[in-house]
Design a protein around this motif. Sequence first.
Motif, PDB file in Angstrom:
ATOM      1  N   GLY A 134       0.359  -1.172   0.086  1.00  0.00           N
ATOM      2  CA  GLY A 134      -0.112  -0.192  -0.169  1.00  0.00           C
ATOM      3  C   GLY A 134       0.595   1.218  -0.083  1.00  0.00           C
ATOM      4  N   LEU A 135       0.427   2.341  -0.287  1.00  0.00           N
ATOM      5  CA  LEU A 135       0.633   4.006  -0.167  1.00  0.00           C
ATOM      6  C   LEU A 135       0.895   4.327   1.513  1.00  0.00           C
ATOM      7  N   GLU A 136       2.405   4.459   1.921  1.00  0.00           N
ATOM      8  CA  GLU A 136       2.491   5.571   2.804  1.00  0.00           C
ATOM      9  C   GLU A 136       2.722   6.872   2.502  1.00  0.00           C
ATOM     10  N   GLU A 137       1.980   7.903   3.195  1.00  0.00           N
ATOM     11  CA  GLU A 137       2.202   9.048   2.462  1.00  0.00           C
ATOM     12  C   GLU A 137       2.866  10.016   3.828  1.00  0.00           C
ATOM     13  N   LYS A 138       3.550  10.767   3.856  1.00  0.00           N
ATOM     14  CA  LYS A 138       4.156  11.870   4.660  1.00  0.00           C
ATOM     15  C   LYS A 138       4.490  13.112   3.784  1.00  0.00           C
ATOM     16  N   GLY A 139       3.574  14.523   4.087  1.00  0.00           N
ATOM     17  CA  GLY A 139       3.706  15.464   3.847  1.00  0.00           C
ATOM     18  C   GLY A 139       4.066  15.138   1.290  1.00  0.00           C
ATOM     19  N   ARG A 140       5.453  15.374   0.886  1.00  0.00           N
ATOM     20  CA  ARG A 140       5.137  15.678  -0.442  1.00  0.00           C
ATOM     21  C   ARG A 140       5.873  14.730  -1.062  1.00  0.00           C
ATOM     22  N   PHE A 141       5.731  14.090   0.294  1.00  0.00           N
ATOM     23  CA  PHE A 141       6.640  12.787  -0.284  1.00  0.00           C
ATOM     24  C   PHE A 141       5.772  11.162  -0.042  1.00  0.00           C
TER      25      PHE A 141
END
Lengths: 110, 114
Positions: free
Chosen positions: A53-60
């Motif tokens: 899956g996807l891990e989101e951290k601000g712009r990254f």
Amino acid sequence: GQNIDQPTEMTATEGAIVQINCTYQTSGFNGLFWYQQHAGEAPTFLSYNVLDGLEEKGRFSSFLSRSKGYSYLLLKELQMKDSASYLCAVRGSNDYKLSFGAGTTVTVRA
Amino acid sequence: EPEVTQTPSHQVTQMGQEVILRCVPISNHLYFYWYRQILGQKVEFLVSFYNNEISEKSEIFDDQFSVERPDGSNFTLKIRSTKLEDSAMYFCASSEIAAAGTQYFGPGTRLTVL
């Protein structure tokens, strides 16, 4: 052993989005890490995936598919300071060391 | 924010000499690592250390290399008799836990062997 592949270089424009792919073939898997490395400096931790899956951290953001042995790092709203090498690293299941890819050099142009 | 520190930042030595590279891991971390990066090449694992002993070492980490935790804060890498091919950036890293912990890297020591 670990075999980790990522593109050598990518160029993008300030404000744009860039996706850096990483494929891996490993004897075991216990997590995939992305690090940023500016020239002559230490790798700096960006993100970690152990489940699909996807891990989101601000712009990254970082994505993982374990069945495909595939990950990507997505950099949004690129800034000049994002010009760096991005390292994909895999941790094995029987050991704790990180095996690194050769890194992708991203150049952000105005 | 806590960080890994390393000294010296640069070390120049003659071939055959002994060098000691020093690291202070993040204070509550229990697992310590050394990696190296030859100029223009990828980061390579050397050794991991936990509970005062080596957990794992790579083929690079031969008898010329040793690690030690001489006190409660320092973690050192010794190269007994340096070779030209030991010239590289040496990074120390630490993690709170091994199996699931993120490894945080120090700023590195650039070793040049002449």
